[in-house]
Design a protein around this motif. Structure first.
Motif, PDB file in Angstrom:
ATOM      1  N   ALA A 206       0.810  -1.218   0.000  1.00  0.00           N
ATOM      2  CA  ALA A 206       0.000   0.000   0.000  1.00  0.00           C
ATOM      3  C   ALA A 206       0.843   1.266   0.000  1.00  0.00           C
ATOM      4  N   THR A 207       2.017   1.209   0.609  1.00  0.00           N
ATOM      5  CA  THR A 207       2.827   2.415   0.768  1.00  0.00           C
ATOM      6  C   THR A 207       4.062   2.450  -0.124  1.00  0.00           C
ATOM      7  N   HIS A 208       4.474   1.269  -0.627  1.00  0.00           N
ATOM      8  CA  HIS A 208       5.703   1.161  -1.431  1.00  0.00           C
ATOM      9  C   HIS A 208       6.935   1.614  -0.652  1.00  0.00           C
ATOM     10  N   GLN A 209       6.883   1.389   0.652  1.00  0.00           N
ATOM     11  CA  GLN A 209       8.011   1.743   1.520  1.00  0.00           C
ATOM     12  C   GLN A 209       8.529   0.486   2.231  1.00  0.00           C
TER      13      GLN A 209
ATOM     14  N   SER B 202       6.705  -0.462  11.651  1.00  0.00           N
ATOM     15  CA  SER B 202       7.064   0.870  11.164  1.00  0.00           C
ATOM     16  C   SER B 202       7.178   0.873   9.657  1.00  0.00           C
ATOM     17  N   ILE B 203       7.004   2.053   9.088  1.00  0.00           N
ATOM     18  CA  ILE B 203       7.291   2.321   7.685  1.00  0.00           C
ATOM     19  C   ILE B 203       8.472   3.280   7.674  1.00  0.00           C
ATOM     20  N   SER B 204       9.530   2.921   6.952  1.00  0.00           N
ATOM     21  CA  SER B 204      10.743   3.732   6.958  1.00  0.00           C
ATOM     22  C   SER B 204      11.131   4.152   5.549  1.00  0.00           C
ATOM     23  N   GLY B 205      11.800   5.285   5.482  1.00  0.00           N
ATOM     24  CA  GLY B 205      12.283   5.774   4.190  1.00  0.00           C
ATOM     25  C   GLY B 205      13.215   6.946   4.393  1.00  0.00           C
ATOM     26  N   TRP B 206      13.555   7.585   3.312  1.00  0.00           N
ATOM     27  CA  TRP B 206      14.426   8.752   3.376  1.00  0.00           C
ATOM     28  C   TRP B 206      13.582  10.018   3.536  1.00  0.00           C
ATOM     29  N   SER B 207      14.100  10.979   4.250  1.00  0.00           N
ATOM     30  CA  SER B 207      13.356  12.210   4.539  1.00  0.00           C
ATOM     31  C   SER B 207      12.992  12.976   3.272  1.00  0.00           C
ATOM     32  N   THR B 208      13.757  12.783   2.216  1.00  0.00           N
ATOM     33  CA  THR B 208      13.498  13.501   0.974  1.00  0.00           C
ATOM     34  C   THR B 208      12.345  12.911   0.170  1.00  0.00           C
ATOM     35  N   GLY B 209      11.925  11.700   0.515  1.00  0.00           N
ATOM     36  CA  GLY B 209      10.907  11.057  -0.305  1.00  0.00           C
ATOM     37  C   GLY B 209       9.725  10.492   0.443  1.00  0.00           C
ATOM     38  N   MET B 210       9.609  10.779   1.757  1.00  0.00           N
ATOM     39  CA  MET B 210       8.514  10.187   2.528  1.00  0.00           C
ATOM     40  C   MET B 210       7.874  11.231   3.436  1.00  0.00           C
ATOM     41  N   LYS B 211       6.565  11.366   3.335  1.00  0.00           N
ATOM     42  CA  LYS B 211       5.801  12.275   4.175  1.00  0.00           C
ATOM     43  C   LYS B 211       5.248  11.491   5.371  1.00  0.00           C
TER      44      LYS B 211
ATOM     45  N   GLU C 156       3.390  12.199   7.999  1.00  0.00           N
ATOM     46  CA  GLU C 156       1.987  12.348   8.387  1.00  0.00           C
ATOM     47  C   GLU C 156       1.059  11.556   7.465  1.00  0.00           C
ATOM     48  N   ARG C 157       1.453  11.375   6.215  1.00  0.00           N
ATOM     49  CA  ARG C 157       0.636  10.598   5.280  1.00  0.00           C
ATOM     50  C   ARG C 157       0.762   9.104   5.547  1.00  0.00           C
ATOM     51  N   MET C 158       1.891   8.674   6.109  1.00  0.00           N
ATOM     52  CA  MET C 158       2.117   7.255   6.372  1.00  0.00           C
ATOM     53  C   MET C 158       1.545   6.805   7.714  1.00  0.00           C
ATOM     54  N   ALA C 159       1.388   7.735   8.639  1.00  0.00           N
ATOM     55  CA  ALA C 159       0.971   7.383   9.994  1.00  0.00           C
ATOM     56  C   ALA C 159      -0.341   6.592  10.044  1.00  0.00           C
ATOM     57  N   PRO C 160      -1.413   7.018   9.353  1.00  0.00           N
ATOM     58  CA  PRO C 160      -2.660   6.236   9.437  1.00  0.00           C
ATOM     59  C   PRO C 160      -2.507   4.804   8.951  1.00  0.00           C
ATOM     60  N   ALA C 161      -1.697   4.590   7.923  1.00  0.00           N
ATOM     61  CA  ALA C 161      -1.524   3.237   7.385  1.00  0.00           C
ATOM     62  C   ALA C 161      -0.830   2.325   8.380  1.00  0.00           C
ATOM     63  N   VAL C 162       0.253   2.805   9.003  1.00  0.00           N
ATOM     64  CA  VAL C 162       0.977   1.952   9.945  1.00  0.00           C
ATOM     65  C   VAL C 162       0.157   1.740  11.214  1.00  0.00           C
ATOM     66  N   ARG C 163      -0.600   2.752  11.624  1.00  0.00           N
ATOM     67  CA  ARG C 163      -1.444   2.599  12.811  1.00  0.00           C
ATOM     68  C   ARG C 163      -2.537   1.567  12.561  1.00  0.00           C
ATOM     69  N   THR C 164      -3.139   1.605  11.380  1.00  0.00           N
ATOM     70  CA  THR C 164      -4.184   0.632  11.035  1.00  0.00           C
ATOM     71  C   THR C 164      -3.623  -0.786  10.992  1.00  0.00           C
ATOM     72  N   ALA C 165      -2.443  -0.958  10.399  1.00  0.00           N
ATOM     73  CA  ALA C 165      -1.828  -2.287  10.328  1.00  0.00           C
ATOM     74  C   ALA C 165      -1.497  -2.824  11.708  1.00  0.00           C
TER      75      ALA C 165
ATOM     76  N   ALA D  14      -0.815   9.513  23.395  1.00  0.00           N
ATOM     77  CA  ALA D  14      -2.043  10.190  22.992  1.00  0.00           C
ATOM     78  C   ALA D  14      -2.354   9.965  21.521  1.00  0.00           C
ATOM     79  N   ALA D  15      -1.321   9.912  20.682  1.00  0.00           N
ATOM     80  CA  ALA D  15      -1.527   9.814  19.234  1.00  0.00           C
ATOM     81  C   ALA D  15      -1.587   8.386  18.731  1.00  0.00           C
ATOM     82  N   GLY D  16      -0.949   7.451  19.452  1.00  0.00           N
ATOM     83  CA  GLY D  16      -0.902   6.061  19.006  1.00  0.00           C
ATOM     84  C   GLY D  16       0.107   5.806  17.910  1.00  0.00           C
ATOM     85  N   CYS D  17       0.954   6.800  17.642  1.00  0.00           N
ATOM     86  CA  CYS D  17       1.943   6.663  16.583  1.00  0.00           C
ATOM     87  C   CYS D  17       3.202   7.434  16.977  1.00  0.00           C
ATOM     88  N   ALA D  18       4.350   6.877  16.645  1.00  0.00           N
ATOM     89  CA  ALA D  18       5.632   7.511  16.945  1.00  0.00           C
ATOM     90  C   ALA D  18       6.355   7.836  15.652  1.00  0.00           C
ATOM     91  N   PHE D  19       7.169   8.876  15.693  1.00  0.00           N
ATOM     92  CA  PHE D  19       7.945   9.271  14.528  1.00  0.00           C
ATOM     93  C   PHE D  19       9.435   9.285  14.851  1.00  0.00           C
TER      94      PHE D  19
END
Length: 252
Positions: free
Chosen positions: A99-102, A220-229, A231-240, A187-192
Motif C-alpha cells: 500500500a505504501t511502497h516503503q 514501522s514504515i521507513s524511508g528517506w526524509s526527501t521522499g517520505m511524508k 503524516e501521510r504514512m501514519a494512518p496506514a501503519v497505525r491501522t496495520a 495520545a496519538a498512538g503513533c511515533a515518529f
C-alpha cells in the motif's frame, strides 16, 4: 551443583556469550587475536572457548579464523516470540508494503534496545542500512519509542538509566524530553523518527499488543526524509498495527 561449580559455569557461559557477541553485521570470519581484542579475554581463553563452540556448531572454521555457525541460525528460528510474532505479522506487513511502497519493519524491545525481527523491502523504496537481527537504541527509533510509550514506567526508567546515546544531531538525549515525547505518542498512538536514528532516515511506527494487552512489538514504515511524508504514512501503519493486535488477541 556446588557454588564453585555454578560460578565456573556462569563464567564460561558469559565468556562464550561475549565471543559470540563480538561478531558484527559486517564481519565474516575473525581470528583469535581479534576476538581477544574485542572481548578483552586472554587469547588462551578465547582459543579454548572457540574450540568448544566450534565443536557444538555455534562457530564454523574458515581457515585459521572462525565465523558464526549455522546452529545459531537454527536455534534462532525456534525462539517462540520471533517465530509466532513474525508469522502473525507477515501478512499485515506485506499489505502495508504494497500500500505504501516503503520499507516495513517489525521490531521487539530487548532491554534498552530494539531488535528487528523482520524487514520487508519494496522495489520502489531506496536501500536502507537496517537488517534482520540488527539492534538500535530504543530511544532513537520510531519502533522503540512506540513500544516505550506503552511500556510500564519501570521499563522507561531502566532505558533512561542505561543512558541515551546520540546517534544523530536530532537524537533525543535528555530524559525529560524523552518522557514528554512518550506522552505525546501515547495520545496519538503513533511515533515518529525524524532523523533521530540517522541522518536522512525517517519512519512512522505504532505499537503491537498481545493477548494480555501488553505491548509485544511495533511496526514501522521507513524511508528517506526527501521522499517520505510521515503524516501521510501514519494512518496506514497505525491501522496495520491495530489489525495485527486484534489478530494476536483472537482465540487460536
Amino acid at each position: 551443583m556446588c557454588s564453585a561449580g555454578r560460578h565456573e559455569s556462569e563464567t564460561v557461559v558469559g565468556r562464550s556469550a561475549a565471543i559470540l557477541g563480538a561478531f558484527g553485521a559486517e564481519d565474516g570470519a575473525l581470528g583469535v587475536s581479534e576476538l581477544s581484542r574485542r572481548t578483552g579475554l586472554p587469547k588462551s581463553t578465547v582459543h579454548r572457548l572457540v574450540r568448544a563452540l566450534t565443536a557444538h556448531g555455534l562457530l564454523d572454521r574458515s581457515g585459521s579464523r572462525v565465523r558464526l555457525g549455522l546452529r545459531l541460525f537454527e536455534l534462532g528460528q525456534l525462539v517462540p516470540l520471533r517465530r509466532d510474532l513474525r508469522a502473525a505479522a507477515l501478512p499485515f506487513m506485506a499489505d502495508l508494503r504494497d500500500a505504501t511502497h516503503q520499507i516495513v519493519h517489525l521490531a521487539v524491545l530487548d532491554g534498552p534496545e530494539v531488535v528487528y525481527l523482520e524487514i520487508l523491502r519494496s522495489a520502489d523504496a531506496p536501500a536502507m542500512p537496517s537488517r534482520v537481527g540488527g539492534r538500535l537504541p530504543a530511544h532513537a527509533t520510531g519502533v522503540g519509542k512506540a513500544m516505550l510509550a506503552f511500556s510500564p514506567p519501570e521499563t522507561v526508567d531502566a532505558v533512561i538509566a542505561a543512558g541515551l546515546p546520540r546517534l544523530s544531531r536530532r537524537t533525543i538525549v535528555l530524559p525529560r524530553l524523552l518522557r514528554r515525547e512518550l506522552e505525546g505518542i501515547r495520545a496519538a498512538g503513533c511515533a515518529f523518527d525524524r532523523e533521530e536514528s540517522g541522518d536522512g532516515v525517517v519512519c512512522a511506527a505504532s505499537p503491537v499488543f498481545g493477548s494480555d494487552g501488553a505491548v509485544v512489538g511495533a511496526l514501522s514504515i521507513s524511508g528517506w526524509s526527501t521522499g517520505m511524508k510521515l503524516e501521510r504514512m501514519a494512518p496506514a501503519v497505525r491501522t496495520a498495527a491495530l489489525a495485527l493486535s486484534r489478530a494476536l488477541r483472537a482465540p487460536s
